[in-house]
Write an enzyme that holds these catalytic residues in place. Structure first.
Site: not given
Ligand code: NAD
Length: 360
Positions: A142, A192, A225, A249, A253
């Site tokens: 970001y 990852k 994942d 992020d 959620d």
């Protein structure tokens, strides 16, 4: 002990829910013998109306001079036509930056007797769920280098860069470790690393940092994942989850959704010092503002996190959580968490009962 807290009520339901949190803090003060000195300051839409800017100088000064900061929520239709830096939300981004907050902590807890609010099957959540996501907040993709344009062959392209330094990883790992020490001494670090170089550095640094500084903490690595899948398949296996900005992020959620209601979830942002910014995860809910319908529990739990993480008051934090659980066990519900056979109450009654349970 005396603690100075700046309260940024904000807009919409902000003042109502902050009044709830302050009422509960006063009850904690009475019960445990602390003094909480509360200073209210404007931010967001109200600050635009009163001072012409979403983050007035006096607000920032007060936040930087206090021991910690509690925020309601900002924004609303009145200010929707403003753009960029003039918007209420710009006040939020600015305060996070000025306070040097680089970690976001979001606990997603499914409360006993509220299992019906989860979209998951009851057998998956009946044992309780409490996932705390510790997310790096000011680095990664970001904030990395961006490019867009046309390449040598004339094809239009855009790119974003995921970059982490050892220092950025270590400082967020430290926050996760300090939290894990107050919980089960177990961290799941999400990356990852099978694909990304930045994730391989993340994984190596997390292990080095933890084994050097918190050898009693157990670190388990998990690919993003797999983690996204496990949160809906076996949410009870998680406790503290440490991850990067973009993965955090998304996962925060997802974890919030598992617990059902937006009115029950708190969050904090922390930096180098103990001073943090504590807030509910929801917005200013203009549709119910001023109607005594808002659920104040998320903001009350945010105040509880402040007691634990900024002031190391773990018994006081536990007292708030127990008082919330008691109110739920007694069948009281605000409209957003209402279900059949329960007693529907408003915002004021809800925080009054929680405060009463603490003082008992
Ligand atoms: P919202 O979270 O304010 O509301 C979404 C829905 O959830 C609404 O139906 C609302 O009534 C309900 N809700 C939210 N909090 C509740 C509570 N405590 N109790 C009961 N019901 C609750 O999101 P939105 O409607 O998308 O945004 C409204 C305004 O809030 C916008 O101006 C937005 O920019 C702002 N916002 C601010 C923050 C923040 O201050 N951190 C975060 C998100 C949105």
């Amino acid at each position: 002990m005396t603690y100075n807290i700046t309260v940024l009520d904000g807009d919409g339901i902000g003042p109502e829910i902050c009044e709830g949190a302050v009422t509960v803090l006063r009850a904690v003060g009475k019960k445990f013998g602390h003094e909480f000195i509360i200073t209210h300051m404007p931010i967001g839409g109200r600050a635009i109306d009163e001072e012409g800017t979403p983050l007035p100088e006096k607000t920032l000064k007060s936040c930087l001079a206090s021991d910690s900061v509690l925020l309601g929520a900002v924004g609303g239709p009145k200010w929707d036509n403003l753009s960029g830096d003039a918007r209420p939300e710009a006040g939020l981004l600015a305060i996070r930056k000025e306070m040097g907050l680089f970690t976001n902590i979001r606990p997603a807890k499914l409360w006993k007797n509220l299992a019906e609010t989860s979209p998951l099957k009851s057998e998956l959540v009946k044992g309780g769920v409490e996932i705390t996501i510790v997310r790096e907040l000011t680095g990664g993709i970001y904030f990395g280098r961006r490019e867009k344009g046309f390449d040598e062959e004339g094809r239009e392209f855009a790119s974003d860069t995921e970059k982490y330094t050892r220092e950025e990883i270590e400082r967020v790992a430290k926050v996760a470790c300090e939290l894990a020490m107050k919980k089960k001494k177990k961290i799941i670090s999400v990356d990852k690393a099978n694909v990304l170089e930045s994730s391989r550095l993340w994984r190596r640094v997390v292990h080095e940092y933890v084994s050097e500084n918190f050898p009693e903490i157990d670190v388990e690595d998990m690919f993003i994942d797999n983690c996204a899948m496990q949160i809906v398949k076996n949410p009870a296996r998680f406790d503290v989850v440490l991850t990067s900005n973009i993965f955090g992020d998304i996962l925060s959620d997802e974890a919030a959704e598992v617990t059902g209601s937006i009115g029950m979830l708190a969050s904090s942002s922390l930096g180098e010092t103990k001073r943090g910014l504590y807030e509910p995860i929801h917005g200013s809910a203009p549709d119910i503002a001023g109607k005594d319908e808002a659920n104040p529990i998320a903001t009350i739990l945010a105040a509880g996190m402040m007691l634990r993480d900024s002031f190391s008051l773990t018994a006081e934090h536990a007292a708030i959580e127990a008082a919330v659980q008691k109110v739920l066990d007694d069948g009281y519900r605000t409209a957003d968490i209402m279900s059949e056979g329960m007693k529907k109450i408003g915002c004021k009654k809800m925080y009054g009962l929680i405060a009463h349970n603490i003082e008992r």
